[in-house]
Design a protein around this motif. Structure first.
Motif, PDB file in Angstrom:
ATOM      1  N   ILE A   1     -39.840   2.382 -43.517  1.00 47.27           N
ATOM      2  CA  ILE A   1     -40.926   1.405 -43.341  1.00 47.27           C
ATOM      3  C   ILE A   1     -41.481   1.483 -41.918  1.00 47.27           C
ATOM      4  O   ILE A   1     -42.697   1.525 -41.708  1.00 47.27           O
ATOM      5  CB  ILE A   1     -40.422  -0.014 -43.669  1.00 47.27           C
ATOM      6  CG1 ILE A   1     -40.129  -0.136 -45.160  1.00 47.27           C
ATOM      7  CG2 ILE A   1     -41.437  -1.067 -43.240  1.00 47.27           C
ATOM      8  CD1 ILE A   1     -39.402  -1.395 -45.541  1.00 47.27           C
ATOM      9  N   GLY A   2     -40.615   1.528 -40.916  1.00 40.23           N
ATOM     10  CA  GLY A   2     -41.073   1.613 -39.538  1.00 40.23           C
ATOM     11  C   GLY A   2     -41.835   2.893 -39.245  1.00 40.23           C
ATOM     12  O   GLY A   2     -42.863   2.884 -38.565  1.00 40.23           O
ATOM     13  N   GLY A   3     -41.358   4.004 -39.774  1.00 37.07           N
ATOM     14  CA  GLY A   3     -42.027   5.278 -39.556  1.00 37.07           C
ATOM     15  C   GLY A   3     -43.396   5.351 -40.201  1.00 37.07           C
ATOM     16  O   GLY A   3     -44.364   5.833 -39.601  1.00 37.07           O
TER      17      GLY A   3
ATOM     18  N   ALA B   1     -45.591   8.774 -33.148  1.00 41.10           N
ATOM     19  CA  ALA B   1     -45.430   7.338 -33.389  1.00 41.10           C
ATOM     20  C   ALA B   1     -44.548   7.072 -34.600  1.00 41.10           C
ATOM     21  O   ALA B   1     -43.800   6.089 -34.622  1.00 41.10           O
ATOM     22  CB  ALA B   1     -46.801   6.697 -33.593  1.00 41.10           C
ATOM     23  N   GLY B   2     -44.610   7.941 -35.613  1.00 42.35           N
ATOM     24  CA  GLY B   2     -43.752   7.776 -36.783  1.00 42.35           C
ATOM     25  C   GLY B   2     -42.279   7.915 -36.441  1.00 42.35           C
ATOM     26  O   GLY B   2     -41.434   7.184 -36.957  1.00 42.35           O
TER      27      GLY B   2
ATOM     28  N   VAL C   1     -37.243   2.343 -34.279  1.00 46.70           N
ATOM     29  CA  VAL C   1     -37.353   0.889 -34.147  1.00 46.70           C
ATOM     30  C   VAL C   1     -37.037   0.208 -35.478  1.00 46.70           C
ATOM     31  O   VAL C   1     -36.321  -0.804 -35.523  1.00 46.70           O
ATOM     32  CB  VAL C   1     -38.753   0.495 -33.626  1.00 46.70           C
ATOM     33  CG1 VAL C   1     -38.967  -1.000 -33.710  1.00 46.70           C
ATOM     34  CG2 VAL C   1     -38.939   0.978 -32.209  1.00 46.70           C
ATOM     35  N   GLY C   2     -37.547   0.753 -36.571  1.00 56.11           N
ATOM     36  CA  GLY C   2     -37.278   0.168 -37.890  1.00 56.11           C
ATOM     37  C   GLY C   2     -35.806   0.196 -38.251  1.00 56.11           C
ATOM     38  O   GLY C   2     -35.273  -0.758 -38.818  1.00 56.11           O
ATOM     39  N   ALA C   3     -35.130   1.302 -37.930  1.00 54.13           N
ATOM     40  CA  ALA C   3     -33.689   1.365 -38.194  1.00 54.13           C
ATOM     41  C   ALA C   3     -32.933   0.380 -37.314  1.00 54.13           C
ATOM     42  O   ALA C   3     -31.964  -0.247 -37.756  1.00 54.13           O
ATOM     43  CB  ALA C   3     -33.184   2.780 -37.954  1.00 54.13           C
TER      44      ALA C   3
END
Length: 118
Positions: A34-36, A74-75, A81-83
């Motif tokens: 999701i974050g990527g 950025a991905g 960051v999402g993890a």
């Protein structure tokens, strides 16, 4: 499987009838994906728009290449960051205890339980 592992794997019942399931099964993959995706699509589309908006050559400058490079960068950052955010949230169910007769209810507020692991 040892006898202790078999007992630990069974859902147990606490006072008041709340059922607890053993923790596990929540990997960090969903938060990283999701974050990527969010960071990559957001940054890639922003760079593509910025490249087209600042183009002085009349449309001769290719903007897809820089947009894809920045989307990848950025991905990757968004996946980290999402993890990390996904690791903060504890997915174990919280028990809702019934108040004892004659006693005021305990202060149980709905919310998200966060666990910091070092």
């Amino acid at each position: 499987m040892s006898q202790a592992a078999a007992i630990a794997a069974r859902p147990s019942t606490a006072a008041g009838g709340a059922t607890f399931a053993p923790p596990g099964g929540d990997s960090l993959k969903n938060g990283a994906i999701i974050g990527g995706v969010v960071a990559g699509v957001g940054m890639g589309s922003f760079i593509y728009w910025l490249c087209n908006a600042l183009d002085d050559t009349g449309g001769d400058q290719p903007c897809a290449g820089p947009a894809l490079v920045w989307a990848g960068i950025a991905g990757a950052g968004g996946a980290l960051v999402g993890a990390g955010v996904d690791a903060l949230f504890d997915g174990t169910p919280q028990a809702r205890m019934k108040p004892r007769p004659g006693m005021p209810p305990r202060s149980v507020r709905p919310g998200v339980a966060i666990r910091w692991r070092f």
